[in-house]
Design a protein around this motif. Structure first.
Motif, PDB file in Angstrom:
ATOM      1  N   SER A  44      15.713  23.845 -27.943  1.00  0.00           N
ATOM      2  CA  SER A  44      14.719  24.912 -27.604  1.00  0.00           C
ATOM      3  C   SER A  44      14.915  26.030 -28.967  1.00  0.00           C
ATOM      4  O   SER A  44      14.290  26.415 -29.478  1.00  0.00           O
ATOM      5  CB  SER A  44      14.688  25.597 -26.928  1.00  0.00           C
ATOM      6  OG  SER A  44      16.481  26.582 -26.580  1.00  0.00           O
ATOM      7  N   SER A  89      15.743  28.502 -20.648  1.00  0.00           N
ATOM      8  CA  SER A  89      14.170  26.829 -21.786  1.00  0.00           C
ATOM      9  C   SER A  89      13.511  26.627 -20.738  1.00  0.00           C
ATOM     10  O   SER A  89      14.353  25.144 -20.467  1.00  0.00           O
ATOM     11  CB  SER A  89      14.929  26.832 -22.952  1.00  0.00           C
ATOM     12  OG  SER A  89      14.871  28.120 -23.792  1.00  0.00           O
ATOM     13  N   PHE A 144      18.551  23.465 -24.396  1.00  0.00           N
ATOM     14  CA  PHE A 144      19.142  24.704 -24.874  1.00  0.00           C
ATOM     15  C   PHE A 144      19.360  25.153 -26.581  1.00  0.00           C
ATOM     16  O   PHE A 144      18.525  25.686 -26.693  1.00  0.00           O
ATOM     17  CB  PHE A 144      20.691  25.767 -24.482  1.00  0.00           C
ATOM     18  CG  PHE A 144      20.142  27.744 -25.169  1.00  0.00           C
ATOM     19  CD1 PHE A 144      19.118  27.794 -24.738  1.00  0.00           C
ATOM     20  CD2 PHE A 144      21.037  28.095 -26.091  1.00  0.00           C
ATOM     21  CE1 PHE A 144      19.379  29.622 -25.116  1.00  0.00           C
ATOM     22  CE2 PHE A 144      20.956  29.191 -26.627  1.00  0.00           C
ATOM     23  CZ  PHE A 144      19.634  29.752 -26.020  1.00  0.00           C
ATOM     24  N   HIS A 186      12.191  29.012 -30.082  1.00  0.00           N
ATOM     25  CA  HIS A 186      12.233  29.785 -28.565  1.00  0.00           C
ATOM     26  C   HIS A 186      13.091  28.812 -28.252  1.00  0.00           C
ATOM     27  O   HIS A 186      12.618  28.008 -27.008  1.00  0.00           O
ATOM     28  CB  HIS A 186      11.041  29.882 -28.460  1.00  0.00           C
ATOM     29  CG  HIS A 186      10.589  30.744 -27.495  1.00  0.00           C
ATOM     30  ND1 HIS A 186       9.996  32.341 -27.775  1.00  0.00           N
ATOM     31  CD2 HIS A 186      10.538  30.287 -26.068  1.00  0.00           C
ATOM     32  CE1 HIS A 186       9.933  32.698 -26.744  1.00  0.00           C
ATOM     33  NE2 HIS A 186      10.083  32.246 -25.230  1.00  0.00           N
ATOM     34  N   ALA A 187      13.579  30.488 -27.357  1.00  0.00           N
ATOM     35  CA  ALA A 187      14.903  29.944 -26.598  1.00  0.00           C
ATOM     36  C   ALA A 187      15.474  31.818 -26.180  1.00  0.00           C
ATOM     37  O   ALA A 187      15.060  32.256 -26.598  1.00  0.00           O
ATOM     38  CB  ALA A 187      16.179  30.057 -27.330  1.00  0.00           C
ATOM     39  N   ARG A 188      14.938  31.355 -23.867  1.00  0.00           N
ATOM     40  CA  ARG A 188      15.454  31.644 -23.366  1.00  0.00           C
ATOM     41  C   ARG A 188      16.204  32.078 -22.332  1.00  0.00           C
ATOM     42  O   ARG A 188      17.100  30.618 -22.551  1.00  0.00           O
ATOM     43  CB  ARG A 188      14.256  31.827 -22.179  1.00  0.00           C
ATOM     44  CG  ARG A 188      12.601  32.568 -22.801  1.00  0.00           C
ATOM     45  CD  ARG A 188      11.319  32.425 -21.229  1.00  0.00           C
ATOM     46  NE  ARG A 188      12.156  33.984 -21.077  1.00  0.00           N
ATOM     47  CZ  ARG A 188      11.280  34.922 -20.495  1.00  0.00           C
ATOM     48  NH1 ARG A 188       9.938  34.942 -21.637  1.00  0.00           N
ATOM     49  NH2 ARG A 188      11.484  35.385 -19.911  1.00  0.00           N
ATOM     50  N   ALA A 202      15.256  37.010 -25.532  1.00  0.00           N
ATOM     51  CA  ALA A 202      14.558  35.555 -25.687  1.00  0.00           C
ATOM     52  C   ALA A 202      15.267  35.916 -27.088  1.00  0.00           C
ATOM     53  O   ALA A 202      14.921  36.438 -27.800  1.00  0.00           O
ATOM     54  CB  ALA A 202      13.143  35.798 -26.050  1.00  0.00           C
ATOM     55  N   THR A 245      12.794  34.415 -31.021  1.00  0.00           N
ATOM     56  CA  THR A 245      11.824  33.714 -31.840  1.00  0.00           C
ATOM     57  C   THR A 245      11.581  33.468 -32.723  1.00  0.00           C
ATOM     58  O   THR A 245      11.984  34.306 -33.577  1.00  0.00           O
ATOM     59  CB  THR A 245      10.428  34.754 -31.167  1.00  0.00           C
ATOM     60  OG1 THR A 245      10.064  34.248 -29.643  1.00  0.00           O
ATOM     61  CG2 THR A 245       9.516  32.830 -31.394  1.00  0.00           C
TER      62      THR A 245
END
Length: 200
Positions: free
Chosen positions: A128, A115, A125, A133-135, A147, A149
């Motif tokens: 996020s 993120s 993290f 939203h976290a990648r 990801a 969301t």
């Protein structure tokens, strides 16, 4: 950012005199961060997707299971945080207990937080996830960028997320047949774990 409840909700839902699920020490695991995907044949069959965030596993129930195919957008419903030791849990939760049914560890490994903000700077993290939203990049049977969301609103006001395969040129296989899938921990299927009564 509000302080999360830790394992209070997890422990409050379980009778540890009846279930072999770990109570949880609340300690940090060596290395990491870790992820685990468990197949859970409870009142409804689903996959449990868990990411280590701090000293707990943040958890989502994914009815159709995570997919390596970027065309698949999987609904992910948040559940209570689980202890880090839950990564290794496989067995039969007794009937009548919360989540009663059979559990196998389908995948586990490490992940890299990816993120960042609009300026390209890394974002914590946990933060996020709070933002919705976290990648991250998984290193297991599931590998590559994914990801999570958070969706806005819902018919019954339940919080819901989407779990998708992400990244440029992303490709991969879809979700395995949960009844034929084998545990990375023991090599057994759901039916074999159920027949063995969950014993190792």
């Amino acid at each position: 950012m509000a302080e999360r409840d830790g394992l209070r909700e997890y422990r409050g839902k379980r009778d540890f005199d009846r279930t072999r699920e770990p109570r949880g020490r609340g300690a940090f695991a060596e290395g990491g961060p870790r992820f685990v995907v468990q197949i859970h044949d409870a009142s409804s069959l689903h996959f449990d997707f868990r990411l280590q965030v701090g000293d707990v596993l943040r958890s989502w129930s994914v009815p159709k299971g995570p997919s390596g195919d970027p065309r698949d957008k999987r609904l992910a419903l948040p559940t209570e945080d689980h202890p880090l030791e839950y990564e290794d849990f496989e067995g039969v939760i007794p009937k009548g207990e919360y989540g009663g049914g059979t559990v196998i560890v389908w995948d586990s490994g490490t992940y890299e937080p990816l993120s960042h903000d609009r300026q390209g700077r890394p974002v914590d993290f946990a933060e996020s996830l709070e933002r919705g939203h976290a990648r991250f990049r998984l290193h297991g049977k599931l590998h590559g960028e994914f990801a999570l969301t958070r969706l806005r609103g819902g018919e019954d006001d339940r919080e819901a997320w989407l779990l998708v395969r992400a990244g440029r040129g992303a490709h991969g296989h879809g979700t395995p047949d949960p009844y034929r899938a084998r545990s990375v921990r023991s090599g057994r299927t759901l039916a074999q774990v159920a027949a063995d009564g969950g014993t190792d």
